[in-house]
Design an enzyme around this catalytic site. Sequence first.
Site, PDB file in Angstrom:
ATOM      1  N   ASP A 110       0.830  -1.213   0.000  1.00 41.97           N
ATOM      2  CA  ASP A 110       0.000   0.000   0.000  1.00 41.97           C
ATOM      3  C   ASP A 110       0.863   1.262   0.000  1.00 41.97           C
ATOM      4  O   ASP A 110       0.564   2.237  -0.677  1.00 41.97           O
ATOM      5  CB  ASP A 110      -0.908   0.019   1.226  1.00 41.97           C
ATOM      6  CG  ASP A 110      -2.004  -1.027   1.121  1.00 41.97           C
ATOM      7  OD1 ASP A 110      -1.981  -1.798   0.130  1.00 41.97           O
ATOM      8  OD2 ASP A 110      -2.866  -1.080   2.024  1.00 41.97           O
ATOM      9  N   GLU A 137       3.838   1.741  -1.209  1.00 46.81           N
ATOM     10  CA  GLU A 137       4.443   2.004  -2.519  1.00 46.81           C
ATOM     11  C   GLU A 137       3.416   2.629  -3.461  1.00 46.81           C
ATOM     12  O   GLU A 137       3.707   3.560  -4.202  1.00 46.81           O
ATOM     13  CB  GLU A 137       4.956   0.696  -3.121  1.00 46.81           C
ATOM     14  CG  GLU A 137       6.172   0.146  -2.419  1.00 46.81           C
ATOM     15  CD  GLU A 137       6.541  -1.225  -2.974  1.00 46.81           C
ATOM     16  OE1 GLU A 137       7.226  -1.292  -3.986  1.00 46.81           O
ATOM     17  OE2 GLU A 137       6.090  -2.219  -2.377  1.00 46.81           O
ATOM     18  N   ASP A 152       0.833   4.356  -2.558  1.00 45.25           N
ATOM     19  CA  ASP A 152       0.600   5.734  -2.116  1.00 45.25           C
ATOM     20  C   ASP A 152       1.678   6.678  -2.628  1.00 45.25           C
ATOM     21  O   ASP A 152       1.392   7.811  -3.008  1.00 45.25           O
ATOM     22  CB  ASP A 152       0.564   5.815  -0.581  1.00 45.25           C
ATOM     23  CG  ASP A 152      -0.682   5.141  -0.032  1.00 45.25           C
ATOM     24  OD1 ASP A 152      -1.612   4.908  -0.828  1.00 45.25           O
ATOM     25  OD2 ASP A 152      -0.700   4.837   1.174  1.00 45.25           O
ATOM     26  N   LEU A 211     -36.279  -6.400 -11.213  1.00 43.75           N
ATOM     27  CA  LEU A 211     -36.366  -7.864 -11.290  1.00 43.75           C
ATOM     28  C   LEU A 211     -37.607  -8.306 -10.534  1.00 43.75           C
ATOM     29  O   LEU A 211     -37.965  -7.713  -9.523  1.00 43.75           O
ATOM     30  CB  LEU A 211     -35.145  -8.498 -10.631  1.00 43.75           C
ATOM     31  CG  LEU A 211     -33.803  -8.395 -11.348  1.00 43.75           C
ATOM     32  CD1 LEU A 211     -32.697  -8.945 -10.467  1.00 43.75           C
ATOM     33  CD2 LEU A 211     -33.844  -9.144 -12.670  1.00 43.75           C
ATOM     34  N   GLU A 237     -25.992 -15.286  -9.496  1.00 39.29           N
ATOM     35  CA  GLU A 237     -25.123 -14.237  -8.961  1.00 39.29           C
ATOM     36  C   GLU A 237     -25.695 -13.771  -7.625  1.00 39.29           C
ATOM     37  O   GLU A 237     -26.903 -13.745  -7.456  1.00 39.29           O
ATOM     38  CB  GLU A 237     -25.102 -13.028  -9.911  1.00 39.29           C
ATOM     39  CG  GLU A 237     -24.824 -13.404 -11.350  1.00 39.29           C
ATOM     40  CD  GLU A 237     -25.093 -12.247 -12.328  1.00 39.29           C
ATOM     41  OE1 GLU A 237     -25.264 -11.098 -11.873  1.00 39.29           O
ATOM     42  OE2 GLU A 237     -25.122 -12.519 -13.529  1.00 39.29           O
ATOM     43  N   LYS A 289     -27.270 -11.290  -5.148  1.00 38.19           N
ATOM     44  CA  LYS A 289     -28.001 -10.043  -5.372  1.00 38.19           C
ATOM     45  C   LYS A 289     -27.445  -9.011  -4.398  1.00 38.19           C
ATOM     46  O   LYS A 289     -27.676  -9.066  -3.206  1.00 38.19           O
ATOM     47  CB  LYS A 289     -29.499 -10.236  -5.157  1.00 38.19           C
ATOM     48  CG  LYS A 289     -30.276  -8.995  -5.528  1.00 38.19           C
ATOM     49  CD  LYS A 289     -31.762  -9.272  -5.571  1.00 38.19           C
ATOM     50  CE  LYS A 289     -32.537  -8.090  -6.111  1.00 38.19           C
ATOM     51  NZ  LYS A 289     -32.318  -6.846  -5.383  1.00 38.19           N
ATOM     52  N   ASP A 317     -26.916  -5.684  -2.415  1.00 37.06           N
ATOM     53  CA  ASP A 317     -27.888  -4.727  -1.886  1.00 37.06           C
ATOM     54  C   ASP A 317     -27.286  -3.330  -1.893  1.00 37.06           C
ATOM     55  O   ASP A 317     -26.821  -2.832  -0.887  1.00 37.06           O
ATOM     56  CB  ASP A 317     -28.292  -5.144  -0.469  1.00 37.06           C
ATOM     57  CG  ASP A 317     -29.612  -4.516  -0.070  1.00 37.06           C
ATOM     58  OD1 ASP A 317     -30.272  -3.921  -0.940  1.00 37.06           O
ATOM     59  OD2 ASP A 317     -29.967  -4.604   1.111  1.00 37.06           O
ATOM     60  N   ARG A 342     -30.327   4.799 -11.687  1.00 39.74           N
ATOM     61  CA  ARG A 342     -31.399   4.180 -12.441  1.00 39.74           C
ATOM     62  C   ARG A 342     -32.604   5.117 -12.585  1.00 39.74           C
ATOM     63  O   ARG A 342     -33.290   5.108 -13.591  1.00 39.74           O
ATOM     64  CB  ARG A 342     -31.809   2.906 -11.711  1.00 39.74           C
ATOM     65  CG  ARG A 342     -33.000   2.258 -12.288  1.00 39.74           C
ATOM     66  CD  ARG A 342     -33.236   0.924 -11.608  1.00 39.74           C
ATOM     67  NE  ARG A 342     -34.594   0.514 -11.830  1.00 39.74           N
ATOM     68  CZ  ARG A 342     -35.210  -0.425 -11.141  1.00 39.74           C
ATOM     69  NH1 ARG A 342     -34.570  -1.050 -10.180  1.00 39.74           N
ATOM     70  NH2 ARG A 342     -36.442  -0.747 -11.412  1.00 39.74           N
ATOM     71  N   TYR A 357     -19.534  -3.641  -8.235  1.00 38.60           N
ATOM     72  CA  TYR A 357     -19.426  -4.853  -9.053  1.00 38.60           C
ATOM     73  C   TYR A 357     -20.274  -4.665 -10.305  1.00 38.60           C
ATOM     74  O   TYR A 357     -21.383  -4.137 -10.224  1.00 38.60           O
ATOM     75  CB  TYR A 357     -19.969  -6.083  -8.315  1.00 38.60           C
ATOM     76  CG  TYR A 357     -18.990  -6.687  -7.338  1.00 38.60           C
ATOM     77  CD1 TYR A 357     -17.734  -7.120  -7.757  1.00 38.60           C
ATOM     78  CD2 TYR A 357     -19.346  -6.851  -6.009  1.00 38.60           C
ATOM     79  CE1 TYR A 357     -16.841  -7.682  -6.854  1.00 38.60           C
ATOM     80  CE2 TYR A 357     -18.459  -7.420  -5.096  1.00 38.60           C
ATOM     81  CZ  TYR A 357     -17.204  -7.833  -5.539  1.00 38.60           C
ATOM     82  OH  TYR A 357     -16.332  -8.387  -4.653  1.00 38.60           O
ATOM     83  N   LYS A 394     -35.094 -14.130  -3.465  1.00 30.38           N
ATOM     84  CA  LYS A 394     -34.715 -13.404  -2.252  1.00 30.38           C
ATOM     85  C   LYS A 394     -34.484 -14.360  -1.083  1.00 30.38           C
ATOM     86  O   LYS A 394     -35.057 -15.443  -1.030  1.00 30.38           O
ATOM     87  CB  LYS A 394     -35.822 -12.406  -1.876  1.00 30.38           C
ATOM     88  CG  LYS A 394     -36.124 -11.370  -2.943  1.00 30.38           C
ATOM     89  CD  LYS A 394     -35.000 -10.373  -3.106  1.00 30.38           C
ATOM     90  CE  LYS A 394     -35.020  -9.297  -2.044  1.00 30.38           C
ATOM     91  NZ  LYS A 394     -35.954  -8.228  -2.301  1.00 30.38           N
ATOM     92  N   CYS A 396     -62.692   7.410  17.939  1.00 30.08           N
ATOM     93  CA  CYS A 396     -61.568   7.797  17.083  1.00 30.08           C
ATOM     94  C   CYS A 396     -60.578   8.632  17.890  1.00 30.08           C
ATOM     95  O   CYS A 396     -60.963   9.612  18.528  1.00 30.08           O
ATOM     96  CB  CYS A 396     -62.075   8.593  15.889  1.00 30.08           C
ATOM     97  SG  CYS A 396     -60.726   9.270  14.883  1.00 30.08           S
ATOM     98  N   CYS A 426     -60.832  12.384  16.255  1.00 28.34           N
ATOM     99  CA  CYS A 426     -62.011  13.251  16.263  1.00 28.34           C
ATOM    100  C   CYS A 426     -63.002  12.874  17.363  1.00 28.34           C
ATOM    101  O   CYS A 426     -63.984  13.580  17.585  1.00 28.34           O
ATOM    102  CB  CYS A 426     -62.695  13.237  14.897  1.00 28.34           C
ATOM    103  SG  CYS A 426     -63.533  11.689  14.537  1.00 28.34           S
ATOM    104  N   CYS A 479     -63.282   4.840  11.539  1.00 28.27           N
ATOM    105  CA  CYS A 479     -63.897   6.102  11.921  1.00 28.27           C
ATOM    106  C   CYS A 479     -64.723   6.516  10.705  1.00 28.27           C
ATOM    107  O   CYS A 479     -64.182   6.658   9.613  1.00 28.27           O
ATOM    108  CB  CYS A 479     -62.822   7.141  12.207  1.00 28.27           C
ATOM    109  SG  CYS A 479     -63.500   8.804  12.294  1.00 28.27           S
ATOM    110  N   CYS A 484     -63.567  13.871   9.806  1.00 27.27           N
ATOM    111  CA  CYS A 484     -62.474  13.598  10.749  1.00 27.27           C
ATOM    112  C   CYS A 484     -61.190  14.242  10.215  1.00 27.27           C
ATOM    113  O   CYS A 484     -60.762  13.953   9.098  1.00 27.27           O
ATOM    114  CB  CYS A 484     -62.280  12.088  10.902  1.00 27.27           C
ATOM    115  SG  CYS A 484     -60.793  11.650  11.820  1.00 27.27           S
TER     116      CYS A 484
END
Length: 671
Positions: A33, A35, A37, A83, A114, A116, A118, A137, A227, A317, A411, A414, A429, A434
């Site tokens: 890392d 190098e 940087d 989907l 694949e 999914k 999130d 999107r 990804y 899912k 209610c 009211c 109600c 109301c």
Amino acid sequence: MEREVVKRLEYLREQIRLHAYRYYVLDDPVIADGEYDSLFRELLSLEEAYPDLVTADSPSQRVGGQALEAFAPVEHLSPMLGLDNIFSRSEFVEFVEKVYRYLKSDEPIHLIVEPKLDGLAVELVYRHGIFVLGSTRGDGVTGEDITAQLKTVPAIPLRLFTTADTIYPEELIVRGEVFLTKQGFAALNRQREKMGEPLFANPRNAAAGSLRQLDPKITAQRPLSFYVYGIGHTVLPAVPDQETLFIRLRELGFPVNGLIRVCTDTEEVERHYQYLLTVRNDLDYEIDGMVVKVGRLDLQQRLGATARAPRWAVAWKFPATQVTTVVDAVDFQVGRTGAITPVAHLRPVELNGVIVQRATLHNRDEIARKGLLIHDTVLVQRAGDVIPEIVKVIPEMRTGQERPIRFPQNCPECGQPLVQPEGEAVVRCVNRYCPAQQLQKLIHFVGKNGLDVEGLGKKNVEQLVQSGRVQTFADFFTLDKKALSGLNGWGEKSAENVLTAIEKKKNVELAQLIRALGIRYVGEVTAGILASHFSDIDHLMAAGKEQLLQIEGIGEQTGTSVYEYFEDPDNRATVRQLFSAGLTVQSVQRDHASLNGRVFLFTGTLSTLSREEAKQMVKAQGGQVATSISRRVTDVVVGNKAGSKQKKAAELGLALVNEAEFLQLVHREAK
Ligand code: IVH
């Protein structure tokens, strides 16, 4: 001297790009890392000394440029669809059967699965290998330009690799998911807590919030990753299937998820689903299921899409996760139609990365069925984005402190006595004056499922109502700057924005107006059916009950509700007031019952179905297809790379529809 600088800069950029690729895409870094940087620092200082030599695709450009005033709209060349979700093995088998049926094929079709992710879907456009445009999107057709923000995501290549055997088209459009790692999310929330800023509910919201920062410098500080999962309308040469596509995209420099598998039968798909479920918690990013796709791209093309989602893919899912917590209190909310909904206030608990503090109890019977008491320990679950619900009470955890939930007789807003109609689970109600119902109606009228006026969310409507600025639907249309700027928290600019947004909704489609009225049982689908049967609202208002019940798709309950709504003189007055206040309804001259009498002309290529399939769809529904432009043509369907026909059609003033609209049309008319 300058030539040497140019050479050194090119060398540094090349090295940085290569090592970033090894790190983010191949997961196989070869330098430390530190190098990396120091290479980066050298690049920055050289570019600082020679600002003219800075290029748009230089890795230094990730740090975030100028802040924006607003996000510019970006039209997607082909729609970014969603989907369909499935939750069980049997639904998965059904999906596969449907694919075979649609393709009329007995040949084995392989699938690719694949995780999914999130996060947030984005589209990236590369011209001649350089990242030039990135967008969200949005509504699927139009997204927002977040190029500057996406440039700060280290895993997104700013420039593609070219090697002898990787060629890319002039323009390459890829799609993928931007997400935050779980660690990154936790760190971000810790930092926000320290600063006293509101916490993000989950990594997905945090990712969305980070990308939708007008100032890309803020985005640059968020640990976002990416990804790739597909391409836009571009066709890559010699790519027969999704797996080859991933290989090519990876060669070009895009990170491809490591848990993607090719499956030759349904058992393999199920095994991978189970596998992902077991590794899910160990992953450094959130996944909420598995995406199953038909592997071959030619079959994907043939399967095409409905208005909502492709037929060649489905999201399987994961089951909702559950946690236990305590019910601290229950209160009773009055909905737009007077329905009283008990809501449990929970001791805040994290579920799937989201803090849950409320759960719906649906209705009185539900409370009895569950045997729920206040202070009970309960099992709570959340499926997808829906409101969390209480699965069951855990009586073993009772302490004796629990007390019964008293369902109100009157209610809570009211004070009128509540009623529970025979055979209905809902307590209502029935006082139509109301104030709580009126408020909910007003919120609905301008909300997402109504006229969808930007800037008029729940909070603002509440304020407008409480301050007496708005009492009826029509009042929204007579608001002016003076009325708004007098309100607490409203600046001149926000008042102006809301007024412009309202002005925009002064001309609406009939279906949208019907839906916005908030008639019981009338949602989007029913509103669409009613709008296609009545040429204007007057005809709908005058319709008899029998007439309404004869319409296909309108049942007894809905028909009666619509009839009763328009029979009520107050409601008729409400609608009339809207027109007096300046509302107009877009006239619909088309015969919506079928495509009879409509002549379609196609130009450009469609991304989700072939020209032939599109023509078949039109003909199957009684429409005609023309091959050249003329006054006879009623609809011009414009695909990608549309040519001169589009221009001519526009000159003739013909109706242009894009692919998403066309799909909606044939889909809707098909029913
Ligand atoms: S393919 C036309 N693949 O899920 C099909 N989507 O629910 C395009 N998503 O908007 C989607 N991981 O943001 C695909 N491996 C994956 C995905 C994925 C996450 C998201 C994507 C999409 C949403 C649909």
